[in-house]
Design a protein around this motif. Sequence first.
Motif, PDB file in Angstrom:
ATOM      1  N   ARG A  73       0.831  -1.224   0.000  1.00 27.45           N
ATOM      2  CA  ARG A  73       0.000   0.000   0.000  1.00 27.45           C
ATOM      3  C   ARG A  73       0.856   1.262   0.000  1.00 27.45           C
ATOM      4  NH1 ARG A  73      -3.707  -2.482   3.776  1.00 27.45           N
ATOM      5  NH2 ARG A  73      -2.584  -1.510   5.485  1.00 27.45           N
ATOM      6  N   GLU A  74       2.034   1.187   0.632  1.00 27.45           N
ATOM      7  CA  GLU A  74       2.884   2.381   0.740  1.00 27.45           C
ATOM      8  C   GLU A  74       3.677   2.571  -0.546  1.00 27.45           C
ATOM      9  OE1 GLU A  74       5.303   2.258   4.263  1.00 27.45           O
ATOM     10  OE2 GLU A  74       3.586   1.828   5.550  1.00 27.45           O
ATOM     11  N   GLU A  75       3.665   3.785  -1.055  1.00 33.36           N
ATOM     12  CA  GLU A  75       4.294   4.048  -2.352  1.00 33.36           C
ATOM     13  C   GLU A  75       5.778   3.673  -2.363  1.00 33.36           C
ATOM     14  OE1 GLU A  75       4.829   7.673  -5.540  1.00 33.36           O
ATOM     15  OE2 GLU A  75       3.696   8.047  -3.706  1.00 33.36           O
ATOM     16  N   ALA A  76       6.476   3.997  -1.263  1.00 33.73           N
ATOM     17  CA  ALA A  76       7.924   3.767  -1.217  1.00 33.73           C
ATOM     18  C   ALA A  76       8.293   2.285  -1.275  1.00 33.73           C
ATOM     19  CB  ALA A  76       8.505   4.398   0.044  1.00 33.73           C
ATOM     20  N   THR A  77       7.365   1.418  -0.835  1.00 29.16           N
ATOM     21  CA  THR A  77       7.696  -0.017  -0.766  1.00 29.16           C
ATOM     22  C   THR A  77       6.812  -0.878  -1.674  1.00 29.16           C
ATOM     23  OG1 THR A  77       6.272  -0.147   1.200  1.00 29.16           O
ATOM     24  CG2 THR A  77       8.641   0.045   1.581  1.00 29.16           C
ATOM     25  N   ALA A  78       5.981  -0.241  -2.468  1.00 32.61           N
ATOM     26  CA  ALA A  78       5.021  -0.998  -3.295  1.00 32.61           C
ATOM     27  C   ALA A  78       5.717  -1.961  -4.257  1.00 32.61           C
ATOM     28  CB  ALA A  78       4.124  -0.032  -4.071  1.00 32.61           C
ATOM     29  N   GLU A  79       6.917  -1.595  -4.701  1.00 38.23           N
ATOM     30  CA  GLU A  79       7.631  -2.419  -5.691  1.00 38.23           C
ATOM     31  C   GLU A  79       8.599  -3.415  -5.043  1.00 38.23           C
ATOM     32  OE1 GLU A  79       6.942  -2.201  -9.008  1.00 38.23           O
ATOM     33  OE2 GLU A  79       5.400  -0.796  -8.383  1.00 38.23           O
ATOM     34  N   LEU A  80       8.672  -3.399  -3.714  1.00 39.52           N
ATOM     35  CA  LEU A  80       9.632  -4.277  -3.020  1.00 39.52           C
ATOM     36  C   LEU A  80       9.208  -5.739  -3.142  1.00 39.52           C
ATOM     37  CD1 LEU A  80      12.117  -4.339  -1.115  1.00 39.52           C
ATOM     38  CD2 LEU A  80      10.569  -3.986   0.793  1.00 39.52           C
ATOM     39  N   PRO A  81      10.050  -6.596  -3.737  1.00 37.99           N
ATOM     40  CA  PRO A  81       9.653  -7.991  -3.913  1.00 37.99           C
ATOM     41  C   PRO A  81       9.566  -8.745  -2.577  1.00 37.99           C
ATOM     42  CG  PRO A  81      11.607  -7.462  -5.229  1.00 37.99           C
ATOM     43  CD  PRO A  81      11.379  -6.325  -4.307  1.00 37.99           C
ATOM     44  N   ILE A  82       8.553  -9.592  -2.456  1.00 34.91           N
ATOM     45  CA  ILE A  82       8.333 -10.363  -1.220  1.00 34.91           C
ATOM     46  C   ILE A  82       8.131 -11.833  -1.575  1.00 34.91           C
ATOM     47  CG2 ILE A  82       6.747 -10.746   0.732  1.00 34.91           C
ATOM     48  CD1 ILE A  82       5.938  -7.756   0.459  1.00 34.91           C
ATOM     49  N   ILE A  83       8.851 -12.710  -0.865  1.00 39.01           N
ATOM     50  CA  ILE A  83       8.570 -14.147  -0.954  1.00 39.01           C
ATOM     51  C   ILE A  83       8.043 -14.575   0.412  1.00 39.01           C
ATOM     52  CG2 ILE A  83       9.542 -16.470  -1.206  1.00 39.01           C
ATOM     53  CD1 ILE A  83      11.557 -15.418  -3.160  1.00 39.01           C
ATOM     54  N   MET A  84       6.869 -15.170   0.432  1.00 38.26           N
ATOM     55  CA  MET A  84       6.276 -15.645   1.690  1.00 38.26           C
ATOM     56  C   MET A  84       6.850 -17.025   2.029  1.00 38.26           C
ATOM     57  SD  MET A  84       3.982 -13.284   2.608  1.00 38.26           S
ATOM     58  CE  MET A  84       3.080 -14.115   3.899  1.00 38.26           C
ATOM     59  N   LEU A  85       7.191 -17.202   3.311  1.00 35.31           N
ATOM     60  CA  LEU A  85       7.652 -18.504   3.806  1.00 35.31           C
ATOM     61  C   LEU A  85       6.549 -19.068   4.687  1.00 35.31           C
ATOM     62  CD1 LEU A  85      11.122 -17.375   5.205  1.00 35.31           C
ATOM     63  CD2 LEU A  85      10.679 -18.309   2.945  1.00 35.31           C
ATOM     64  N   THR A  86       6.148 -20.277   4.467  1.00 35.62           N
ATOM     65  CA  THR A  86       5.105 -20.810   5.335  1.00 35.62           C
ATOM     66  C   THR A  86       5.166 -22.320   5.456  1.00 35.62           C
ATOM     67  OG1 THR A  86       2.735 -21.018   5.620  1.00 35.62           O
ATOM     68  CG2 THR A  86       3.523 -20.802   3.381  1.00 35.62           C
ATOM     69  N   ALA A  87       4.671 -22.811   6.572  1.00 37.80           N
ATOM     70  CA  ALA A  87       4.634 -24.257   6.794  1.00 37.80           C
ATOM     71  C   ALA A  87       3.333 -24.830   6.249  1.00 37.80           C
ATOM     72  CB  ALA A  87       4.746 -24.550   8.279  1.00 37.80           C
ATOM     73  N   LYS A  88       2.436 -23.931   5.837  1.00 40.64           N
ATOM     74  CA  LYS A  88       1.132 -24.393   5.363  1.00 40.64           C
ATOM     75  C   LYS A  88       1.181 -24.605   3.858  1.00 40.64           C
ATOM     76  CE  LYS A  88      -1.291 -21.463   8.660  1.00 40.64           C
ATOM     77  NZ  LYS A  88      -2.147 -20.303   8.782  1.00 40.64           N
ATOM     78  N   GLY A  89       0.778 -25.773   3.407  1.00 42.64           N
ATOM     79  CA  GLY A  89       0.819 -26.025   1.973  1.00 42.64           C
ATOM     80  C   GLY A  89      -0.539 -25.924   1.304  1.00 42.64           C
ATOM     81  N   GLU A  90      -1.570 -25.544   2.071  1.00 41.59           N
ATOM     82  CA  GLU A  90      -2.920 -25.553   1.487  1.00 41.59           C
ATOM     83  C   GLU A  90      -3.090 -24.476   0.420  1.00 41.59           C
ATOM     84  OE1 GLU A  90      -2.943 -24.804   4.981  1.00 41.59           O
ATOM     85  OE2 GLU A  90      -3.439 -26.739   5.896  1.00 41.59           O
ATOM     86  N   GLU A  91      -3.865 -24.822  -0.590  1.00 36.60           N
ATOM     87  CA  GLU A  91      -4.091 -23.944  -1.734  1.00 36.60           C
ATOM     88  C   GLU A  91      -4.616 -22.578  -1.330  1.00 36.60           C
ATOM     89  OE1 GLU A  91      -3.179 -23.783  -5.139  1.00 36.60           O
ATOM     90  OE2 GLU A  91      -2.216 -25.425  -4.150  1.00 36.60           O
ATOM     91  N   GLU A  92      -5.618 -22.545  -0.419  1.00 39.15           N
ATOM     92  CA  GLU A  92      -6.267 -21.248  -0.151  1.00 39.15           C
ATOM     93  C   GLU A  92      -5.282 -20.272   0.475  1.00 39.15           C
ATOM     94  OE1 GLU A  92      -8.883 -21.018   3.796  1.00 39.15           O
ATOM     95  OE2 GLU A  92      -8.955 -22.987   2.869  1.00 39.15           O
ATOM     96  N   ASN A  93      -4.343 -20.800   1.275  1.00 45.53           N
ATOM     97  CA  ASN A  93      -3.350 -19.909   1.880  1.00 45.53           C
ATOM     98  C   ASN A  93      -2.394 -19.367   0.833  1.00 45.53           C
ATOM     99  OD1 ASN A  93      -4.493 -20.342   4.296  1.00 45.53           O
ATOM    100  ND2 ASN A  93      -2.995 -21.814   5.016  1.00 45.53           N
ATOM    101  N   LYS A  94      -2.089 -20.221  -0.124  1.00 49.92           N
ATOM    102  CA  LYS A  94      -1.211 -19.809  -1.211  1.00 49.92           C
ATOM    103  C   LYS A  94      -1.861 -18.640  -1.955  1.00 49.92           C
ATOM    104  CE  LYS A  94       1.508 -22.876  -3.584  1.00 49.92           C
ATOM    105  NZ  LYS A  94       1.802 -23.999  -4.441  1.00 49.92           N
ATOM    106  N   VAL A  95      -3.142 -18.788  -2.247  1.00 44.69           N
ATOM    107  CA  VAL A  95      -3.889 -17.743  -2.955  1.00 44.69           C
ATOM    108  C   VAL A  95      -3.907 -16.459  -2.131  1.00 44.69           C
ATOM    109  CG1 VAL A  95      -6.175 -17.071  -3.787  1.00 44.69           C
ATOM    110  CG2 VAL A  95      -5.298 -19.340  -4.296  1.00 44.69           C
ATOM    111  N   GLN A  96      -4.191 -16.619  -0.830  1.00 41.97           N
ATOM    112  CA  GLN A  96      -4.238 -15.457   0.066  1.00 41.97           C
ATOM    113  C   GLN A  96      -2.893 -14.735   0.101  1.00 41.97           C
ATOM    114  OE1 GLN A  96      -5.740 -16.657   3.909  1.00 41.97           O
ATOM    115  NE2 GLN A  96      -5.835 -14.531   4.569  1.00 41.97           N
ATOM    116  N   GLY A  97      -1.819 -15.528   0.129  1.00 46.85           N
ATOM    117  CA  GLY A  97      -0.474 -14.947   0.156  1.00 46.85           C
ATOM    118  C   GLY A  97      -0.196 -14.145  -1.100  1.00 46.85           C
TER     119      GLY A  97
END
Length: 232
Positions: A73-97
């Motif tokens: 949402r913040e303009e200064a960080t909107a382009e900052l790439p993010i990789i989510m790390l999670t122990a949950k493999g369920e599809e819906e969480n992947k979509v949410q992420g």
Amino acid sequence: MTNAGKRVLIVDDEAPIREMIAVALEMAGYECLEAENVQDAHSLVVDQRPDMILLDWMLPGVSGIEFARRLKREEATAELPIIMLTAKGEEENKVQGLESGADDYITKPFSPRELVARLKAVLRRATPPGVEETIEVNGLILDPVCHRVMAHDKAVDVGPTEYRLLQFFMTHQERAYSRSQLLDQVWGGNVYVEERTVDVHIRRLRKALGQSHEQLIQTVRGTGYRFSTKAS
């Protein structure tokens, strides 16, 4: 493109996981920053300006998802790439992420090699064309890969802040910027720096560039500064 010197912020509340990731990334030539919660992570984003964030889904207090949304949402960080790390493999969480703005998603446990490969791919997509390319203006050359400045084939000795200032100017030519805009772009929105600081570094940069190129950095009365090859 090189990953040397790319800064990666690892946000995970489990120290052994942060350590494992940091070791793998440092061996691959990345510089690592670590945070165990969103508050610390946000300070590091503002002060250190990482090139990418590895963000754990489950964090104490504010969740990784919420933090990702906030950064996007913040303009200064909107382009900052993010990789989510999670122990949950369920599809819906992947979509949410991915909906929260994450660029990729990796499920624990993962191998360090897989993580480094994903990281490289995301950074490659995120690096705007030209950022890694050598820039030349009137015999003044800035090489972002080697972090070197040359003027008519002679090395120019500039400090790290002057280098970032010059890189910003050379990639944003012919436009006037106020001191506060330069602080945001070059210093990274760190509120503890006074606007006068910009003048000090501009003076140092002009001095380093010498008579052959100092005139490229023009003072714009009532506004700030601009980098221009046209006479002011």
